[in-house]
Design an enzyme around this catalytic site. Structure first.
Site, PDB file in Angstrom:
ATOM      1  NE  ARG A 399     -27.721  52.136 -74.836  1.00 15.14           N
ATOM      2  CZ  ARG A 399     -28.633  53.067 -74.598  1.00 15.14           C
ATOM      3  NH1 ARG A 399     -29.308  53.050 -73.447  1.00 15.14           N
ATOM      4  NH2 ARG A 399     -28.886  54.011 -75.484  1.00 15.14           N
ATOM      5  CB  CYS A 400     -27.339  50.576 -66.974  1.00 14.74           C
ATOM      6  SG  CYS A 400     -28.764  49.692 -67.647  1.00 14.74           S
ATOM      7  CG  MET A 401     -22.955  50.642 -64.735  1.00 11.79           C
ATOM      8  SD  MET A 401     -21.600  49.730 -63.950  1.00 11.79           S
ATOM      9  CE  MET A 401     -20.771  49.025 -65.389  1.00 11.79           C
TER      10      MET A 401
END
Length: 411
Positions: A399-401
């Site tokens: 999700r962060c990426m």
């Protein structure tokens, strides 16, 4: 032309996503400056690139359009005037004094063609790359040992944080840490100058010139009328209030904002490192964000009696609050690592709770979090694993990426 941005849920079929492939900026990390640049370790570039390529290809295999941040920015800087202004803004945000050094570094960057210039800015400008610049100020003499004129930007592959799409609009974020503050400038230029976005009249719900920070990893679009924002180590309560007021005063879909307080620590950097939505009625959670009674502080923000006030209701039960705002009788919270006292914190540290939903009940996760992944499968979630030995060193998961630009609306 369809909307350039549209996200009305965390789980609607992902259609377009923004990524950044890690580059030379990762190789400019050294042990002495890890803390300054917000890293705990130094990834091995060839492997982190291979792992990121697998992640991108996995998205494409699931019929998701993958856009790269550097490509969009290169296309946005389509005139010399815009390019020069971008360099000026980058140097200003990098605290380069407007003296001889400012102009020498500017001239150096503008000597590259646009794609190479962007690559150089992200990688960082080392002092030994440019002929000696005379030091005129005391602070320059005192920092002469530092190897960079421009710091590298190794966190840029976490594209989730510099901006967040909510509905058909965008938050262009004020990043808390100096190492990351330039990242949202990239988004600002893309939105204002790239042909795909500049004529779309995209509403800006929050802007990077606000005094207090907001980061995209704290923003979760739970439904078309409810978003959650973490009160975290990286996002301030004042920013959440400003974001909520801007939403309530400028659109009609989002009716409430859940401000969810989480521990302010390196391990729990953003809300999405401890809590993500994976299906219409299922969430991952790291149990440690709740107290021994299963309670935590949640504030439900709604429109007040006038455009500058909010109604604020305090809640302590996450499960019951989610049922209420999502109008569901049952919700399942799946604990990271099964809630085990060892596997839970270990897999949370390796982003076991940081899942990327690409459709309802279908997620991409890191392969290393096998306890959590098995538990997700046992609860009916389709799990696609990607390799993560080097990607995980940056303290961010799938999700962060990824920054979703377009998701299909839920029916």
């Amino acid at each position: 032309m369809k909307n350039a941005v549209n996200v009305t849920s965390e789980i609607g079929k992902l259609q377009t996503v923004l990524l950044h492939r890690p580059g030379e900026e990762v190789e400019n990390l050294t042990p002495e400056y890890l803390q300054r640049l917000l890293f705990d370790d130094i990834p091995y570039l060839p492997i982190i690139q291979k792992e990121h390529d697998v992640f991108a290809e996995t998205l494409r295999e699931n019929e998701i359009e993958v856009l790269y941040l550097t490509d969009l920015l290169s296309e946005a800087l389509h005139s010399e005037e815009i390019k020069e202004q971008f360099v000026h803004d980058i140097l200003t945000e990098s605290k380069i004094s407007v003296d001889d050094s400012f102009y020498v570094i500017s001239e150096y960057l503008l000597s590259f063609d646009t794609p190479e210039m962007i690559k150089k800015i992200i990688a960082g400008v080392r002092k030994d790359e440019i002929e000696h610049i005379k030091k005129k100020h005391l602070y320059e003499i005192l920092t002469s040992h530092y190897p960079f004129y421009l710091d590298p930007m190794p966190n840029l592959y976490f594209t989730r944080d510099p901006a967040a799409v909510v509905g058909n609009g965008l938050a262009i974020n004020k990043m808390r840490e100096p190492a990351r503050q330039r990242e949202s400038l990239f988004i600002d230029y893309i939105v204002n100058y790239h042909p795909r976005f500049k004529n779309q009249e995209i509403p800006i719900w929050f802007n990077r010139d606000f005094d207090y920070p907001l980061e995209g990893g704290d923003v979760l679009v739970l439904s078309k009328d409810t978003i959650a924002i973490g009160i975290s180590a990286r996002t301030a309560a004042k920013s959440i209030e400003r974001f909520a007021l801007n939403l309530f005063n400028n659109q009609n879909s989002v009716k409430r904002v859940l401000a969810v307080e989480i521990p302010k620590s390196r391990a729990y950097m953003h809300l999405d490192t401890v809590f993500t939505m994976i299906d219409v009625d299922k969430f991952t959670i790291h149990s440690a964000i709740q107290d021994s009674n299963g309670e935590m502080d949640i504030y439900v923000l709604g429109q007040g009696s006038d455009p500058e006030t909010l109604n604020i209701a305090h809640k302590t039960n996450l499960l019951e609050t989610l049922k209420e705002v999502l109008e569901l009788k049952e919700i399942l919270l799946i604990p990271c690592g099964g809630g085990d006292i060892i596997a839970g914190p270990r897999e949370q540290w390796n982003d076991g709770s940081n899942t990327l939903a690409i459709a309802p009940g279908k997620v991409i996760t890191y392969d290393r979090n096998y306890v959590t992944n098995q538990l997700l499968r046992e609860n009916g979630i389709e799990v696609i694993e990607v390799p993560s030995s080097e990607l995980s060193r940056g303290r961010g998961g799938p999700r962060c990426m990824s920054m979703p630009l377009v998701r299909k609306d839920l029916e």
